[in-house]
Design a protein around this motif. Structure first.
Motif, mmCIF file in Angstrom:
data_model
loop_
_atom_site.group_PDB
_atom_site.id
_atom_site.type_symbol
_atom_site.label_atom_id
_atom_site.label_comp_id
_atom_site.label_asym_id
_atom_site.label_seq_id
_atom_site.Cartn_x
_atom_site.Cartn_y
_atom_site.Cartn_z
ATOM 1 N N PHE A 103 57.567 -65.051 -35.584
ATOM 2 C CA PHE A 103 56.834 -64.425 -36.679
ATOM 3 C C PHE A 103 57.512 -63.136 -37.139
ATOM 4 C CE2 PHE A 103 53.676 -61.212 -37.892
ATOM 5 C CZ PHE A 103 53.240 -61.762 -39.088
ATOM 6 N N GLU A 104 57.851 -62.263 -36.190
ATOM 7 C CA GLU A 104 58.481 -60.991 -36.567
ATOM 8 C C GLU A 104 59.830 -61.204 -37.245
ATOM 9 O OE1 GLU A 104 57.212 -57.995 -36.719
ATOM 10 O OE2 GLU A 104 55.342 -58.733 -35.861
ATOM 11 N N GLY A 117 57.493 -59.769 -57.513
ATOM 12 C CA GLY A 117 56.352 -59.968 -58.397
ATOM 13 C C GLY A 117 55.163 -59.098 -58.018
ATOM 14 N N ASP A 118 55.348 -58.187 -57.065
ATOM 15 C CA ASP A 118 54.305 -57.244 -56.662
ATOM 16 C C ASP A 118 52.968 -57.940 -56.368
ATOM 17 O OD1 ASP A 118 53.411 -54.695 -56.037
ATOM 18 O OD2 ASP A 118 52.694 -54.322 -58.080
ATOM 19 N N PRO A 119 52.915 -58.778 -55.332
ATOM 20 C CA PRO A 119 51.680 -59.486 -55.020
ATOM 21 C C PRO A 119 50.598 -58.531 -54.526
ATOM 22 C CG PRO A 119 53.241 -59.772 -53.251
ATOM 23 C CD PRO A 119 53.963 -59.032 -54.354
ATOM 24 N N SER A 120 49.387 -58.982 -54.610
ATOM 25 C CA SER A 120 48.266 -58.162 -54.149
ATOM 26 C C SER A 120 48.289 -58.054 -52.628
ATOM 27 C CB SER A 120 46.952 -58.797 -54.593
ATOM 28 O OG SER A 120 46.745 -60.015 -53.891
ATOM 29 N N ALA A 121 47.548 -57.086 -52.136
ATOM 30 C CA ALA A 121 47.440 -56.923 -50.683
ATOM 31 C C ALA A 121 46.825 -58.170 -50.062
ATOM 32 C CB ALA A 121 46.605 -55.686 -50.359
ATOM 33 N N ALA A 122 45.875 -58.783 -50.753
ATOM 34 C CA ALA A 122 45.236 -59.992 -50.235
ATOM 35 C C ALA A 122 46.238 -61.138 -50.143
ATOM 36 C CB ALA A 122 44.057 -60.391 -51.118
ATOM 37 N N ALA A 123 47.113 -61.255 -51.140
ATOM 38 C CA ALA A 123 48.128 -62.314 -51.123
ATOM 39 C C ALA A 123 49.115 -62.084 -49.990
ATOM 40 C CB ALA A 123 48.850 -62.383 -52.459
ATOM 41 N N GLU A 129 49.218 -64.302 -42.549
ATOM 42 C CA GLU A 129 48.390 -65.137 -41.684
ATOM 43 C C GLU A 129 48.933 -66.566 -41.610
ATOM 44 O OE1 GLU A 129 44.424 -64.639 -43.236
ATOM 45 O OE2 GLU A 129 44.221 -62.665 -42.321
ATOM 46 N N GLU A 130 49.420 -67.084 -42.750
ATOM 47 C CA GLU A 130 50.014 -68.427 -42.750
ATOM 48 C C GLU A 130 51.271 -68.475 -41.888
ATOM 49 O OE1 GLU A 130 50.844 -70.795 -46.286
ATOM 50 O OE2 GLU A 130 49.173 -69.754 -47.249
ATOM 51 N N MET A 131 52.110 -67.457 -42.014
ATOM 52 C CA MET A 131 53.337 -67.419 -41.222
ATOM 53 C C MET A 131 53.017 -67.311 -39.740
ATOM 54 S SD MET A 131 55.857 -65.142 -43.634
ATOM 55 C CE MET A 131 57.037 -64.880 -42.345
ATOM 56 N N ARG A 132 52.036 -66.493 -39.383
ATOM 57 C CA ARG A 132 51.652 -66.329 -37.974
ATOM 58 C C ARG A 132 51.111 -67.643 -37.420
ATOM 59 N NH1 ARG A 132 50.954 -61.698 -34.968
ATOM 60 N NH2 ARG A 132 50.994 -60.393 -36.822
ATOM 61 N N ALA A 133 50.266 -68.317 -38.182
ATOM 62 C CA ALA A 133 49.712 -69.591 -37.736
ATOM 63 C C ALA A 133 50.814 -70.637 -37.580
ATOM 64 C CB ALA A 133 48.648 -70.084 -38.723
ATOM 65 N N THR A 134 51.742 -70.665 -38.518
ATOM 66 C CA THR A 134 52.854 -71.610 -38.437
ATOM 67 C C THR A 134 53.716 -71.309 -37.218
ATOM 68 O OG1 THR A 134 52.860 -71.820 -40.846
ATOM 69 C CG2 THR A 134 54.828 -72.577 -39.682
ATOM 70 N N VAL A 167 62.983 -72.933 -43.456
ATOM 71 C CA VAL A 167 62.892 -74.143 -44.259
ATOM 72 C C VAL A 167 61.512 -74.205 -44.945
ATOM 73 C CG1 VAL A 167 62.786 -76.670 -44.149
ATOM 74 C CG2 VAL A 167 64.571 -75.437 -42.901
ATOM 75 N N ILE A 168 60.469 -73.950 -44.180
ATOM 76 C CA ILE A 168 59.115 -74.007 -44.726
ATOM 77 C C ILE A 168 58.939 -73.013 -45.860
ATOM 78 C CG2 ILE A 168 56.672 -73.528 -44.196
ATOM 79 C CD1 ILE A 168 57.322 -74.668 -41.330
ATOM 80 N N TRP A 169 59.461 -71.817 -45.688
ATOM 81 C CA TRP A 169 59.281 -70.768 -46.695
ATOM 82 C C TRP A 169 60.384 -70.768 -47.748
ATOM 83 C CZ3 TRP A 169 55.201 -67.532 -47.487
ATOM 84 C CH2 TRP A 169 54.160 -67.657 -46.569
#
Length: 172
Positions: A103-104, A117-123, A129-134, A167-169
């Protein structure tokens, strides 16, 4: 990556020793079991473990920061996991360590792309969270010896996990 795995392994051994009453595991890192047990501040206990596992602060490199972060996360996880109940098994500890390192590493490599694209903090939080779960799923699939993970098995699992996240990302 190997340095992070070694630091995390030492931190895990110390935290596991504290949870299981193995004073020798702590003494091997220069820590005092009784002093750590008596300390009621979990942050101070974790800091003492990380300092012993990682050694003195280096020159402030990203690699040093990552080693300390992974060591602190795994030590904190072991100390908090199953609070008031059973201690995590060595297999659970190894897999959590693999997941944290994967993950790190993935976060470091993909942070710039995620911020385009300056995503929101929520994004950003959702992506993390998705990366950690993966990373946890990938660590759960790692092939490890039943008698305990070898250094080579750890390195292979971490390398495969990082490559899979690339690969996933879409960073491959």
């Amino acid at each position: 990556m190997a340095a992070s795995a070694r630091a995390a392994s030492r931190a895990a051994a110390a935290a596991y020793g504290l949870r299981t009453g193995n004073a020798q595991a702590l003494a091997d890192l220069g820590l005092d079991y009784d002093a750590l047990r008596a300390n009621q501040d979990p942050l101070q206990v974790t800091k003492a473990i990380v300092d012993a596992a990682c050694g003195p602060l280096a020159d402030g490199t990203i690699e040093d920061h990552e080693q300390r972060l992974v060591a602190a996360e795994i030590a904190g996880w072991i100390l908090d996991a199953h609070s008031g109940g059973s201690v995590p098994t060595p297999d659970e500890i190894v897999r959590e360590t693999i997941a944290l390192i994967v993950f790190e590493a993935a976060c470091t490599e993909t942070a710039a792309r995620l911020q385009q694209g300056d995503p929101s903090a929520a994004a950003m939080l959702a992506a993390e969270e998705e990366m950690r779960a993966t990373a946890r799923v990938l660590a759960g699939n790692a092939e490890l010896s039943i008698t305990g993970a070898t250094e080579q098995e750890l390195n292979t699992a971490i390398e495969k996990g990082i490559e899979s996240l690339r690969v996933i990302w879409g960073d491959a």
